[in-house]
Design a protein around this motif. Structure first.
Motif, PDB file in Angstrom:
ATOM      1  N   UNK A 121       0.984  -1.228  -0.197  1.00 26.56           N
ATOM      2  CA  UNK A 121       0.021  -0.028  -0.051  1.00 26.56           C
ATOM      3  C   UNK A 121       0.791   1.448   0.046  1.00 26.56           C
ATOM      4  N   UNK A 122       1.061   2.116  -1.118  1.00 26.97           N
ATOM      5  CA  UNK A 122       1.924   3.093  -1.309  1.00 26.97           C
ATOM      6  C   UNK A 122       1.419   4.488  -0.933  1.00 26.97           C
ATOM      7  N   UNK A 123       2.189   5.428  -0.837  1.00 24.28           N
ATOM      8  CA  UNK A 123       1.359   6.738  -0.324  1.00 24.28           C
ATOM      9  C   UNK A 123       1.733   7.845  -1.125  1.00 24.28           C
ATOM     10  N   UNK A 124       2.103   7.672  -2.392  1.00 24.77           N
ATOM     11  CA  UNK A 124       2.379   8.686  -3.426  1.00 24.77           C
ATOM     12  C   UNK A 124       1.690   8.385  -4.947  1.00 24.77           C
ATOM     13  N   UNK A 125       0.753   7.357  -4.927  1.00 23.12           N
ATOM     14  CA  UNK A 125       0.367   7.282  -6.381  1.00 23.12           C
ATOM     15  C   UNK A 125      -0.232   8.357  -7.378  1.00 23.12           C
TER      16      UNK A 125
END
Length: 359
Positions: A121-125
């Motif tokens: 789960x990324x934080x900059x898509x």
């Protein structure tokens, strides 16, 4: 599921606010820990927080991919609060894509054996994944499948094609002169830009789904001066890698039209296409699984917007996108999720993981 979604949505997480994204990551970690019984790795790159869960000791076979950042600024909740009315969930980021994150957790929670599964789960898509791209590609390489929990297309359709994205900046130089006294002494960058805008626009190919769109443009300094410099941005969307490379080569060959003008082109491909061939087998499996679960027949769509699924497909990993929320209004005031579809989509993802993760 709705209680988990409330937790995520009520923690605002605009992509450009690193502190807000870090706070959101802790909320996502808490919800994931509660559902999966495991603590994630926190991966901080250039101040942006990404979360990773890995299950089992063997090689990863399935990547579940999502993001917890949104386009909504801090304070949006004050006028667009989280609410559930008549089976519809509303709130900033609910559709794109916090409901998908919740569904991923519940899908895995239903599996007694999660060996071979990675959740990222990324934080900059929403910024184009500047810090997470390499991480995503490394996690995807060699896997049997990447299942992307981005929101579905219209009517709940899965996304089996996404256009690749290329971004450019065309800069021109000329020579300034007085616009009233001696305009002929100058080299007008605005006129040069006009020539180049038309040349760039002509590179599109509607029959192949290729769009080449000049967007923001600036030139000059004052209204009575022949502009000495200017530039414009170009947004390119292509269904195939071949088209993406064709347009890239054509842009690199642009030359000035006006005598004395200069021209440079900066930029290039940003995301490779998610081509239909990358999702064909997984979509067929999803249709089979949906029928076994007694779910309505699936539909699919090709879309112009990109996601991190473009990166996994570009890494050579079979990829199926749009497995997240059913609803609509991404990035818009009417953003919403159909609550009843959340457990159904979670069940579909759970069954897909079980099928693909088998050695």
């Amino acid at each position: 599921m709705l209680a988990d979604l409330r937790e995520l949505v009520t923690c605002e997480s605009p992509s450009d606010d690193r502190a807000a994204v870090a706070r959101s990551a802790e909320v996502v970690a808490r919800v994931g820990r509660r559902r999966l019984g495991a603590e994630p790795e926190r991966i901080v790159l250039d101040g942006r927080t990404h979360l990773r869960w890995r299950f089992g000791d063997g090689p990863a076979r399935v990547l579940l991919l999502g993001h917890h950042d949104t386009v909504w600024p801090i304070g949006t909740l004050s006028h667009t609060p989280y609410e559930v009315t008549g089976g519809t969930v509303r709130g900033p980021g609910c559709f794109d894509m916090k409901a998908g994150v919740v569904q991923a957790f519940h899908a895995l929670a239903a599996l007694p054996d999660r060996s071979g599964v990675t959740v990222l789960i990324t934080g900059d898509e929403e910024l184009g994944s500047p810090t997470s791209r390499e991480l995503i590609e490394k996690e995807a390489v060699g896997g049997a499948a990447a299942l992307v929990l981005e929101a579905s297309a219209d009517g709940g359709a899965l996304k089996t094609e996404r256009k690749g994205v290329s971004l450019y900046r065309v800069r021109v130089s000329g020579r300034a002169s007085h616009a009233g006294l001696e305009p002929e002494a100058g080299v007008n960058s605005t006129v040069e830009l006009a020539h180049q805008v038309l040349a760039v626009r002509a590179l599109g190919d509607p029959a192949l789904g290729t769009t080449v769109v000049p967007t923001r443009m600036t030139a000059g300094t004052t209204t009575n001066t022949v502009p000495a410099a200017g530039e414009f941005a170009v947004d390119v969307r292509c269904r195939t890698t071949a088209e993406q490379l064709r347009v890239d080569a054509a842009l690199s060959r642009l030359t000035p039209v006006l005598p004395g003008a200069g021209l440079t082109v900066e930029g290039g491909p940003n995301r490779p296409p998610l081509e239909a061939t990358a999702s064909e087998a997984l979509y067929a499996l999803a249709e089979k699984v949906a029928a076994q679960l007694g779910l309505p027949p699936l539909t699919r769509a090709a879309v112009g917007g990109a996601s991190d699924g473009n990166f996994t497909a570009g890494a050579g990993t079979p990829t199926l996108d749009g497995l997240g929320a059913v609803g609509g209004g991404a990035h818009a005031a009417g953003e919403h999720v159909v609550a009843a579809e959340m457990p159904r989509r979670a069940a579909l993802v759970s069954a897909l993981v079980r099928e693909v993760a088998r050695p």
